[in-house]
Design an enzyme around this catalytic site. Sequence first.
Site, PDB file in Angstrom:
ATOM      1  N   ASP A 289       0.871  -1.168   0.000  1.00 47.75           N
ATOM      2  CA  ASP A 289       0.000   0.000   0.000  1.00 47.75           C
ATOM      3  C   ASP A 289       0.915   1.228   0.000  1.00 47.75           C
ATOM      4  O   ASP A 289       2.146   1.125   0.122  1.00 47.75           O
ATOM      5  CB  ASP A 289      -0.965  -0.012   1.196  1.00 47.75           C
TER       6      ASP A 289
HETATM    7  C1  NOJ Z   1      -4.024   3.901   0.065  1.00 49.95           C
HETATM    8  C2  NOJ Z   1      -5.228   3.021   0.218  1.00 49.95           C
HETATM    9  O1  NOJ Z   1      -5.164   2.331   1.455  1.00 49.95           O
HETATM   10  C3  NOJ Z   1      -5.386   2.002  -0.891  1.00 49.95           C
HETATM   11  O2  NOJ Z   1      -6.628   1.373  -0.745  1.00 49.95           O
HETATM   12  C4  NOJ Z   1      -5.258   2.642  -2.238  1.00 49.95           C
HETATM   13  O3  NOJ Z   1      -5.429   1.686  -3.238  1.00 49.95           O
HETATM   14  C5  NOJ Z   1      -3.885   3.295  -2.333  1.00 49.95           C
HETATM   15  N1  NOJ Z   1      -3.778   4.314  -1.303  1.00 49.95           N
HETATM   16  C6  NOJ Z   1      -3.640   3.925  -3.699  1.00 49.95           C
HETATM   17  O4  NOJ Z   1      -4.403   5.045  -3.873  1.00 49.95           O
END
Ligand code: NOJ
Length: 745
Positions: A289
């Site tokens: 993430d």
């Molecule tokens: C953080 C989020 O937790 C995740 O769900 C998302 O896909 C990513 N950022 C990318 O934007």
Amino acid sequence: MKFQHLLALFLLLFISTFYPQTRTMLDPKVEAKIDSLLTIMSIDEKIGQLNQLAYGWGWGPSQAATVPDDYKRLIREGKVGSLLNAVGAKLTYELQKIAMTESRTRIPLLFGFDVIHGVKTTFPIPLAESCSWDLSLIEKSAAMQAKEAAACGIHWTFTPMVDIARDPRWGRIAEGNGEDPFLGSLITTARVKGLQGDDLSGDHILACAKHFAAYGAAEGGRDYNTVDISERTLRETYLPPFKAAVDAGAQTFMCSFNEIAGIPSSANKHLLTEILRDEWKFSGFVVSDWNSIGEMVNHGIAKDNKQAGLKAIRAGLDMDMETRAYSTYLKELLNEGSVPVSLIDESVRRILRIKFRMNLFADPYRFCDETKEAAEVANASQRAAALELAQSSLVLLKNTNNILPISKTTKSIALIGPLANNRKDPLGSWEQFGDTNSVVTVLEGLQKKLPDAKITYVQGCPINETGKTDFSAALHIANVSDLVVLVLGEEGHYSGEAASRSSIELPSAQSQLFREILKSGKPMVVVLMNGRPLAIPDLQQNAGAILESWFPGITAGDAIASALVGDFNPSGKLTVSFPRATGQIPVYYNHKNTGRPASETNHYSSKYLDISEKPLYPFGFGLSYSTFTYSNLTIDKKQIGLSESATIKVDVKNSGNYPASEVVQLYINRNPASVTRPVRELKNFQKITLQPNETKSVVFILTPENISFYNDKMQFGNEPGQVTIFVGTNSVETINGTVIISEKK
Ligand code: NOJ
């Protein structure tokens, strides 16, 4: 071709004859191509494939002209494998062209984006869609969203979010499918199939099951917070939808931010390698993430990004989203001997494999057609699908004296509330390029459906107001109208990422507004828009009707009005329990019995002194304008062997006056068993449609797998005992029967 590739080819041909789902298997031709690529790639180019960078935020032709020089250089030098947030046919073409014509290896870029509920056509939030319990419709929704995403250059969406959530304080509950692992797994399968199609051809894009794992178990419902759960809870509650994603062929996974029992997911080899690859045979790649590798420093298990990167690559984390730990330190770690090149090669292989499966080597510009983009994005068929989903997501929570549907001859309606004439909040969070101008408000929807009625609108109070408000105008229009429709709820961004709430009651001004309007004594319908279950005991007791619409997306007003006037008969069922108060959380239907289950006659039992332990609205709950009668539950056998199935039949009658759809739900309980089991577990359901007075016999097969669980030795399987089978309209109102499970037969 090497011997092992020949062998693999033979196996592939053999197995694919009997087993159609070969896309998760290795294609020896592709593996051979990756072998040769790996021989020509420099170490920098290999590490580049593991590097995912964000390309700002924005969309449009103007972007294409302004590709910043540092991005051009990184792509040219092969130092980036994937970009997120680069959206648009023209922009992605410009970027891809650099990779395909100016880089040494000519390896295509992969463009990722969060298509959580649409790019420009905002569908209902995923939690809403889950309440349709309509797997083919959910699959269609995912396919439509993939189509729109593909039209604007996106290869890869960071969906589905399959995190089970038992705590509605956690804002990300809006992005998932509720509290149940069985239903969550089926919806996951539907979404993966919708996004990826059978073979990623045409307008299909790569799915990404996230957030691996147990992100929804954050302590206190506070986003990014610590998780500490047993291996049993992990495997029984949080992992099943992820396993379903692998089985459905999901090509990528995203690891979660949280730790589990001291190990942040980005460094969790047990999850990323032992479970995902060794047990489940996942052959795609895992992306971190956003900066989750770097966050290991805050977690306190790495002194810097270099050590964090080392832990991540060793755990099996292939692609680094925005920490830049791999691009900065992997070469150093290799030269120092801490990371073998084989480990880097393996991650590169997994990423290249997915680029081959997306056919990007042969067709790198497959989604870069501006004419197609103009035709497909936010077109009429997208909108029609969004409306279908928004209607099917509606859950009727209350309808006293059949106040709904509103008669088409109603003369005057007072429409009140901060969400009644609002174009922004019905989109919810992660609305991306959702176009507020194209949102139909409840006011507009009702005006279209009831052209002869006098509809007067007053906002009543600001959406998040907690101070004193003047309600006199709202009360006045209520007093002079035949019916009140009050549209209440949450601000769109009060759920989603980093949107946890310590109190899930309505904002205080809205609660006061409700109280004030009650004084009019007029029949009152409350429409709710929100991204999580709300604690609304006052509404439950005193409103005439309550229609839960979640965040319905751009067609909000059309969907809601069609249900309010009875052109659409609500059929959604809750996929999360509604608590009575925040302090009651967690409240979920598949809880354990405890040694002292709540009892009115035993003071020393598991309950609260001030409120009931029961939810306000249980899992599976949802009314219709019609009613249903359940009868004649039969089980074909009194006793079955460990590997035998049972057939369950039940008659369901539409005993009301409207054609209606009903979700017939089957739950089980195992007692006694070698370990404590949930009081009820959903194991099957069917959504059926019945005309008034029509009866259907619904048949369920209860399989050995349905009644298996992790026993006292943590082995998954069946064991002798007794199963109670409950069938009904929600997780509480059921009829039941039993079957004995015996060793023999
Ligand atoms: C953080 C989020 O937790 C995740 O769900 C998302 O896909 C990513 N950022 C990318 O934007």
